[in-house]
Design a protein around this motif. Structure first.
Motif, PDB file in Angstrom:
ATOM      1  N   GLU A  56       0.809  -1.222   0.000  1.00 54.52           N
ATOM      2  CA  GLU A  56       0.000   0.000   0.000  1.00 54.52           C
ATOM      3  C   GLU A  56       0.838   1.267   0.000  1.00 54.52           C
ATOM      4  O   GLU A  56       0.300   2.374  -0.113  1.00 54.52           O
ATOM      5  CB  GLU A  56      -0.915   0.014   1.233  1.00 54.52           C
ATOM      6  N   LYS A 105       0.907   3.864  -3.214  1.00 52.26           N
ATOM      7  CA  LYS A 105      -0.310   4.679  -3.357  1.00 52.26           C
ATOM      8  C   LYS A 105      -0.414   5.712  -2.242  1.00 52.26           C
ATOM      9  O   LYS A 105      -0.771   6.878  -2.491  1.00 52.26           O
ATOM     10  CB  LYS A 105      -1.559   3.809  -3.359  1.00 52.26           C
ATOM     11  N   VAL A 138      -3.245   6.183   5.695  1.00 51.06           N
ATOM     12  CA  VAL A 138      -3.399   5.668   4.335  1.00 51.06           C
ATOM     13  C   VAL A 138      -4.717   6.151   3.727  1.00 51.06           C
ATOM     14  O   VAL A 138      -5.067   5.770   2.606  1.00 51.06           O
ATOM     15  CB  VAL A 138      -3.332   4.122   4.294  1.00 51.06           C
TER      16      VAL A 138
END
Length: 281
Positions: A34, A37, A236
């Motif tokens: 992750e 991104k 995130v």
């Protein structure tokens, strides 16, 4: 991806005249899959300071995001850290991090933990001094160094660390350590700046958030900036990433800063650097 700078983030001049953006984006515990991104979202939002570490195992994702962004290298400030288990071979570890990140020069390279039981952090520091002298990094520093570790290091150091990155949030402020670091010209950088979310539930923080019409996280981050800390929140979630960055535009009054400073409870959430001995390998 946008190249627009976020002009609200103040710069803090380190003891070697290098300027670090005072608000950055951390990737601790961001899963490797992750990371690209999340960092791309952060760069798109306007962050220019990214903090990673070899131990996070996501340097390559940070590097991929940097490459994909198209942002000029000189606009970015990238930090990574030396694993505990590699203190005896810092030069090789540094070169591995440089390859993972896809960078010739790393802006700030830190010894991640002192691990006093190993007795290697002074040797590691001498290796970092050589890396710095050879132009591999613009600045070198330390993380999780307590006062006695700092005393030992300074006794042998030719270069005073630019930064001491420590656990620091409203309920755990490490005031004596922060003051000692600053007395030597070492900037204080806060990790776990929101107390891993626990400090956001404080009635003081909630009241100030309501007064200013912002989130509790933005209040705590504005407190960090207002008290002179470098701060590296992590998320995130794109909306939260943007909200955290917007805290740079929020100024608290001296009384508001003092109200948050009064929350100090001496509550450490992470490992104790006096005894922490994990290898991170």
């Amino acid at each position: 991806m946008s190249n627009a700078q976020n002009s609200t983030v103040p710069g803090l001049v380190l003891n070697n005249s290098v300027t670090i953006p005072q608000l950055g984006f951390g990737v601790f515990q961001v899963p490797p899959a992750e990371t690209q991104k999340a960092v791309e979202d952060a760069l798109e939002a306007g962050y220019r300071h990214i903090d990673t570490a070899a131990a996070y195992r996501n340097e390559s994702g940070v590097g991929a995001a940097i490459k994909a962004s198209g942002i000029a290298r000189e606009e970015l400030f990238i930090t990574t850290k030396l694993r505990n288990g590699e203190q005896g071979r810092a030069a090789a570890a540094f070169n591995h991090s440089r390859r993972e990140l896809g960078l010739d020069v790393i802006d700030l390279y830190l010894i991640h933990w002192p691990v006093p039981s190993q007795g290697l952090f002074v040797d590691a520091w001498k290796a970092l001094e050589k890396i710095h002298a050879d132009g591999g990094t613009r600045a070198i520093g330390i993380s999780n160094f307590l006062q006695d570790h700092l005393d030992t290091l300074l006794e042998f150091a030719d270069v005073v660390p630019a930064v001491n990155q420590i656990e620091l949030h409203p309920t755990f402020q490490q005031r004596e350590l922060a003051a000692k670091s600053r007395s030597h010209g070492i900037a204080v950088e806060a990790y776990s700046p929101l107390g891993q979310g626990a400090d956001l539930g404080s009635p003081t923080v909630a009241e100030l958030a309501e007064t200013h019409g912002v989130t509790p996280a933005q209040i705590v981050l504005a407190w960090h900036l207002g008290t002179g800390n470098i701060v590296i929140p992590k998320s995130v979630h794109p909306e939260r990433i943007r909200q955290n960055l917007a805290a740079a535009a929020l100024q608290l009054t001296p009384d508001e800063l003092a109200a948050i400073s009064a929350l100090d409870a001496g509550t450490r959430l992470g490992a104790d650097p006096a005894v922490a001995s994990f290898s991170q390998m």
